[in-house]
Enzyme design. Structure first.
Site, PDB file in Angstrom:
ATOM      1  N   LYS A 143       0.751  -0.690  -0.185  1.00  0.00           N
ATOM      2  CA  LYS A 143       0.036   0.282  -0.001  1.00  0.00           C
ATOM      3  C   LYS A 143       0.804   1.494   0.048  1.00  0.00           C
ATOM      4  O   LYS A 143       0.438   2.314  -0.274  1.00  0.00           O
ATOM      5  CB  LYS A 143      -0.867   0.269   1.287  1.00  0.00           C
ATOM      6  CG  LYS A 143      -1.883  -1.012   1.295  1.00  0.00           C
ATOM      7  CD  LYS A 143      -3.324  -1.019   2.611  1.00  0.00           C
ATOM      8  CE  LYS A 143      -2.167  -0.668   3.951  1.00  0.00           C
ATOM      9  NZ  LYS A 143      -1.187  -2.744   4.141  1.00  0.00           N
ATOM     10  N   THR A 144       2.409   1.425   1.293  1.00  0.00           N
ATOM     11  CA  THR A 144       2.573   2.831   1.101  1.00  0.00           C
ATOM     12  C   THR A 144       3.571   2.889  -0.280  1.00  0.00           C
ATOM     13  O   THR A 144       3.782   3.471  -1.205  1.00  0.00           O
ATOM     14  CB  THR A 144       3.923   2.549   2.248  1.00  0.00           C
ATOM     15  OG1 THR A 144       2.584   1.980   3.574  1.00  0.00           O
ATOM     16  CG2 THR A 144       4.789   3.447   2.412  1.00  0.00           C
TER      17      THR A 144
ATOM     18  N   ASP B 276      -2.094   8.152   3.892  1.00  0.00           N
ATOM     19  CA  ASP B 276      -1.483   6.567   3.882  1.00  0.00           C
ATOM     20  C   ASP B 276      -2.072   5.971   5.302  1.00  0.00           C
ATOM     21  O   ASP B 276      -2.527   7.046   6.106  1.00  0.00           O
ATOM     22  CB  ASP B 276       0.223   6.362   3.819  1.00  0.00           C
ATOM     23  CG  ASP B 276       0.568   4.987   3.895  1.00  0.00           C
ATOM     24  OD1 ASP B 276      -0.328   4.554   3.895  1.00  0.00           O
ATOM     25  OD2 ASP B 276       1.865   4.934   4.339  1.00  0.00           O
ATOM     26  N   GLU B 277      -2.702   5.413   6.351  1.00  0.00           N
ATOM     27  CA  GLU B 277      -2.513   4.410   7.225  1.00  0.00           C
ATOM     28  C   GLU B 277      -4.028   5.212   7.706  1.00  0.00           C
ATOM     29  O   GLU B 277      -4.261   5.685   8.321  1.00  0.00           O
ATOM     30  CB  GLU B 277      -1.519   4.763   7.946  1.00  0.00           C
ATOM     31  CG  GLU B 277      -0.425   4.662   8.156  1.00  0.00           C
ATOM     32  CD  GLU B 277      -0.172   2.775   8.673  1.00  0.00           C
ATOM     33  OE1 GLU B 277      -1.360   2.259   8.854  1.00  0.00           O
ATOM     34  OE2 GLU B 277       1.268   2.368   8.249  1.00  0.00           O
TER      35      GLU B 277
ATOM     36  N   GLN C 125      -5.375  -2.545  11.184  1.00  0.00           N
ATOM     37  CA  GLN C 125      -4.509  -2.424  11.406  1.00  0.00           C
ATOM     38  C   GLN C 125      -4.726  -0.922  12.005  1.00  0.00           C
ATOM     39  O   GLN C 125      -4.296  -0.226  12.595  1.00  0.00           O
ATOM     40  CB  GLN C 125      -3.538  -1.654  10.501  1.00  0.00           C
ATOM     41  CG  GLN C 125      -2.640  -3.311   9.911  1.00  0.00           C
ATOM     42  CD  GLN C 125      -1.339  -3.352   9.037  1.00  0.00           C
ATOM     43  OE1 GLN C 125      -0.069  -2.306   9.681  1.00  0.00           O
ATOM     44  NE2 GLN C 125      -1.652  -3.543   7.960  1.00  0.00           N
TER      45      GLN C 125
ATOM     46  N   ARG D  31       5.109  -6.784  11.554  1.00  0.00           N
ATOM     47  CA  ARG D  31       6.563  -6.321  10.845  1.00  0.00           C
ATOM     48  C   ARG D  31       7.495  -7.140  10.683  1.00  0.00           C
ATOM     49  O   ARG D  31       8.435  -6.384  10.286  1.00  0.00           O
ATOM     50  CB  ARG D  31       6.845  -5.773  12.124  1.00  0.00           C
ATOM     51  CG  ARG D  31       5.730  -4.522  12.751  1.00  0.00           C
ATOM     52  CD  ARG D  31       5.332  -2.879  11.913  1.00  0.00           C
ATOM     53  NE  ARG D  31       4.208  -3.531  11.082  1.00  0.00           N
ATOM     54  CZ  ARG D  31       3.785  -3.428   9.994  1.00  0.00           C
ATOM     55  NH1 ARG D  31       3.872  -2.627   9.153  1.00  0.00           N
ATOM     56  NH2 ARG D  31       2.690  -4.219  10.122  1.00  0.00           N
TER      57      ARG D  31
HETATM   58  P1  ATP Z   1       1.917  -1.723   6.066  1.00  0.00           P
HETATM   59  O1  ATP Z   1       0.432  -2.112   5.752  1.00  0.00           O
HETATM   60  O2  ATP Z   1       2.580  -2.668   6.965  1.00  0.00           O
HETATM   61  O3  ATP Z   1       1.724  -0.116   5.965  1.00  0.00           O
HETATM   62  P2  ATP Z   1       1.697  -1.502   3.577  1.00  0.00           P
HETATM   63  O4  ATP Z   1       0.866  -2.438   2.210  1.00  0.00           O
HETATM   64  O5  ATP Z   1       2.419  -0.051   2.675  1.00  0.00           O
HETATM   65  O6  ATP Z   1       2.033  -2.495   4.920  1.00  0.00           O
HETATM   66  P3  ATP Z   1       4.375  -1.800   2.525  1.00  0.00           P
HETATM   67  O7  ATP Z   1       5.443  -0.905   3.591  1.00  0.00           O
HETATM   68  O8  ATP Z   1       4.341  -0.944   1.170  1.00  0.00           O
HETATM   69  O9  ATP Z   1       3.607  -1.997   2.606  1.00  0.00           O
HETATM   70  O10 ATP Z   1       5.098  -2.929   0.928  1.00  0.00           O
HETATM   71  C1  ATP Z   1       5.979  -4.245   1.827  1.00  0.00           C
HETATM   72  C2  ATP Z   1       7.098  -4.937   1.555  1.00  0.00           C
HETATM   73  O11 ATP Z   1       7.002  -5.257   0.412  1.00  0.00           O
HETATM   74  C3  ATP Z   1       7.735  -3.755   1.402  1.00  0.00           C
HETATM   75  O12 ATP Z   1       9.344  -4.255   0.618  1.00  0.00           O
HETATM   76  C4  ATP Z   1       8.028  -3.148  -0.131  1.00  0.00           C
HETATM   77  O13 ATP Z   1       9.504  -2.908  -0.811  1.00  0.00           O
HETATM   78  C5  ATP Z   1       7.267  -4.503  -0.899  1.00  0.00           C
HETATM   79  N1  ATP Z   1       6.893  -5.043  -2.406  1.00  0.00           N
HETATM   80  C6  ATP Z   1       5.978  -4.545  -2.303  1.00  0.00           C
HETATM   81  N2  ATP Z   1       5.124  -4.091  -3.657  1.00  0.00           N
HETATM   82  C7  ATP Z   1       6.286  -5.761  -3.774  1.00  0.00           C
HETATM   83  C8  ATP Z   1       5.782  -6.210  -5.648  1.00  0.00           C
HETATM   84  N3  ATP Z   1       5.134  -5.968  -6.151  1.00  0.00           N
HETATM   85  N4  ATP Z   1       7.336  -6.317  -5.409  1.00  0.00           N
HETATM   86  C9  ATP Z   1       7.975  -6.647  -4.411  1.00  0.00           C
HETATM   87  N5  ATP Z   1       8.390  -6.676  -3.696  1.00  0.00           N
HETATM   88  C10 ATP Z   1       7.423  -5.362  -3.032  1.00  0.00           C
HETATM   89 MG    MG Z   2       2.334   0.457   4.664  1.00  0.00          MG
END
Ligand code: ATP
Ligand code: MG
Length: 680
Positions: free
Chosen positions: A47-48, A238-239, A270, A616
């Site tokens: 997402k981020t 975000d969040e 979350q 995490r």
């Molecule tokens: P959270 O809910 O904990 O905030 P999130 O959904 O925001 O998580 P991210 O932090 O954006 O998730 O991504 C999680 C991990 O996966 C990061 O290390 C990111 O670089 C990696 N990642 C995300 N998308 C891809 C992708 N398409 N290919 C490879 N790695 C990815």
């Molecule tokens: Mg995130």
């Protein structure tokens, strides 16, 4: 026809990043058309990453960077996202309005302050200053002298802040959250009014004002709303699950006044800031509020191994509320999460430290590991062990333990008994007495310094004569406390000495002077537990304080290049990830937190906090708990109950290990059992 792709234009480079670094669902969200877009997906699904890429995409499509607002959960997160943006689109990234709500509010309010009755150079109050001002406002509202025990300033501050963040009246919030304060409701309303007047007169805003005054600006000044609508063509958050009513009203109102482009990202499972007024309906009802909004789901977890994802899925399934989400790990298989029981808090700390040292010896950087906890005070015994072993760490959840005011106070007590000429410690303690200011403190110290035995001089009539009438009673109490403290022989029994401080008048001082007094008293209890292991105050001080001085991490500018172990509350760890995550003290009362269970929905909220913690972890997750802990302040050790959050997960989804020896005796004779794990 043959297609020839240009290699070096920024747009084509961005295109390559899109190809390489996003999956199809993520790309669809990144390149979603203008309008209202919601990305609702589980942890680690990118997402981020998506929201960061979307900003890059918008800029590459011609949207000026300076007309984009990107709201993040912490300043650090904003900085990381801007750095990432820079690699994607270059220097323009720095023109994006990226930061927390409060940070962006502050920037906007500097221009508009006069409209709201403030000067543009208004000061932001820190929490201690805020309490001072609030005390004055409580006097204005005549809260004292009623013959009844008035609520404490810190309680009032908490109620005012909560009411402001949920956009409701303080009387209503008090009636709901603190029914026992019902009779004070009219006075609370007066205090709220007096506090506003005081802040304006002093040209000060508190932290909440950075958001509230922004909200007021938009609500009460339609041209300001229009102006911000024109300034911000795209808003991204975000969040979103941890936003409160005021925050959502602000961004949605700006979007409506402007181009109507809002991208929100989040995960209702979350949502962990209910105590500050967060409401995950903000995310679940997004589509209701914005008919026609597009909703995107991402269901691949790139962060955690399949074993960790399976464990997290099994845990959150016990929550009755929330939006169901599929999540499949894209990572290769790893090891099962490990659940470790230890004899007591010391063994638990030793175990965690030894694991960390082992891994570091095997080449893993300290910064790739984190210890995350539910309650800050649950980290104290661990911090002692880390310091004693020279493992450098940084505490993300506030000041390092030994730099906090209340811990410095306790040390000052111990120090004056050990060294009755320690001027700084005397000063610190004398200033805690009501009615004693710097001049009085200096006069008293002068008297003490003239005497052969300062600890006897403090009991003299001469010392008492130096005090104003209203301080005499407090002073007598202080002197009596010192006498009891001396009787415990702090130099060879520092733990018992801290116990004496806990039984003295000092906890009342904490309640009077500091915000969050219960947490601080719990800190001191844990400090006593840590100090019990020492038979020398000098060694305790040398191990803990001097080591702390060497690292001195919080007093220095954060040094991003140093390799430091991270300690953080789970609340502050949102959005982040580490190779190995340790979560200690997974016992009932600590996690779930005892008090939260009394509130409706409390258990679900605690389980979401647990969920945020365990999600995490990228490669390894270690949960631990002591089998016994002291009961209450200084009681005997009693058996703990492992957390329901462990008991409810299918045993096949984790591995158990037990530390089979060592009763707080330290590293030498503790050994561990755990099938198939050579390091344990
Ligand atoms: P959270 O809910 O904990 O905030 P999130 O959904 O925001 O998580 P991210 O932090 O954006 O998730 O991504 C999680 C991990 O996966 C990061 O290390 C990111 O670089 C990696 N990642 C995300 N998308 C891809 C992708 N398409 N290919 C490879 N790695 C990815
Ligand atoms: Mg995130």
């Amino acid at each position: 026809m043959r297609k020839i792709r240009l290699k070096s234009t920024p747009a084509s480079r961005l295109g390559e990043h899109f190809e390489r670094e996003l999956n199809e669902a993520q790309r669809a969200a990144v390149t979603a058309p203008d309008g209202y877009n919601l990305i609702l997906a589980g942890p680690g699904s990118g997402k981020t990453r998506v929201i960061t890429f979307r900003v890059a995409y918008l800029i590459a499509s011609g949207v000026p960077a300076g007309s984009i607002m990107l709201v993040t959960f912490t300043r650090r997160a904003a900085r990381e996202m801007v750095n990432r943006l820079e690699t994607l689109i270059g220097e323009q990234a720095n023109h994006v309005w990226a930061g927390t709500f409060h940070h962006i509010g502050n920037r906007l309010l500097r221009r508009a302050a006069p409209l709201l009755g403030f000067q543009p150079n208004f000061t932001i109050l820190d929490s201690e200053d805020q309490l001072d001002l609030l005390r004055l406002a409580m006097d204005d509202a005549e809260m004292s002298g009623t013959g009844k025990m008035a609520p404490r300033p810190a309680e009032v501050q908490h109620l005012l802040s909560f009411a402001a963040n949920v956009d409701r009246g303080v009387a209503e919030v008090a009636a709901e959250r603190r029914p026992e304060l019902l009779e004070w409701a009219p006075k609370l309303v007066d205090v709220a009014g007096a506090y506003v007047v005081r802040k304006r007169a002093a040209n000060c805003m508190d932290y909440d004002d950075l958001l509230l005054q922004w909200g007021r600006l938009i609500r009460e000044f339609p041209d300001q709303r229009e102006l911000q609508g024109r300034m911000f063509r795209h808003l991204l958050i975000d969040e979103m699950q941890d936003t409160n009513a005021v925050q959502v009203a602000v961004v949605e109102s700006i979007a409506e006044a402007g181009a109507g482009n809002l991208t929100a990202v989040g995960d209702d499972a979350q949502s962990i800031y209910r105590f500050r007024g967060a409401n995950y309906d903000n995310i679940l009802r997004f589509a209701e509020r914005h008919p026609g909004a597009r909703i995107f789901h991402l269901d691949t977890n790139y962060r955690s191994t399949p074993q960790i994802v399976a464990f997290t899925r099994a845990s959150i399934a016990h929550n009755r509320t929330g939006f169901p989400k599929e999540l499949v790990s894209a990572r290769p298989d790893g090891v099962l999460p490990l659940v470790v029981s230890a004899e007591d808090a010391y063994d638990e700390a030793v175990f965690v430290c030894e694991q960390i040292l082992d891994e570091r010896d095997r080449g893993r950087a300290l910064g790739q590991m984190a210890i995350l906890y539910r309650n800050h005070h649950d980290s104290i015994v661990l911090q002692g062990e880390l310091l004693a072993r020279g493992i450098p760490y940084t505490v993300r959840s506030g000041l390092r333990f030994f730099e906090q005011a209340h811990i410095k106070d306790v040390l000052a007590f111990l120090r004056i008994v050990a060294n009755p000429r320690d001027e700084a410690s005397w000063r610190r303690l004398l200033l805690l007495l009501p009615g004693v200011g710097p001049a009085k403190a200096a006069a008293i110290y002068e008297l003490l310094a003239r005497h052969e035995r300062p600890l006897e001089a403090i009991e003299s009539a001469e010392a008492m004569a130096l005090l104003p009438a209203k301080s005499k009673g407090f002073f007598a109490g202080f002197v009596a406390d010192l006498r009891k403290l001396r009787a415990t022989d702090p130099e060879s029994h520092p733990g018992a000495a801290i116990g004496a401080i806990l039984r003295s008048g000092y906890p009342d001082t904490v309640r009077l002077k500091y915000e969050r007094p219960d947490n601080r008293i719990a800190d001191i209890e844990q400090f006593a537990l840590l100090a019990d292991r020492y038979d020398s105050l000098q060694r305790l001080v040398a191990d803990l304080i001097l080591a702390g001085d060497v690292y001195g991490m919080d007093s220095l500018a954060p040094d991003e290049t140093r390799d430091l172990l991270v300690l953080s509350t789970i609340h502050q760890a949102k959005g982040l990830e580490w190779m190995h995550v340790f979560i200690p003290r997974v016992v009932e009362d600590s996690f779930p937190h005892r008090r939260s269970l009394d509130e409706p929905g409390g258990e679900d909220e605690e389980r979401r906090i647990f969920y945020v913690g365990i999600t995490r972890a990228m490669n390894e997750l270690t949960l631990s708990y002591p089998l016994s802990l002291p009961r209450g302040a200084r009681g005997p050790n009693v058996f703990t109950t492992p957390s329901r959050f462990l008991a409810e997960v299918d045993e096949a989804l984790f591995e158990r290990a037990e530390i089979v020896s060592g009763t707080g005796a330290g590293a030498d004779d503790a050994w561990f059992s755990g099938a198939g794990r050579p390091t344990i």
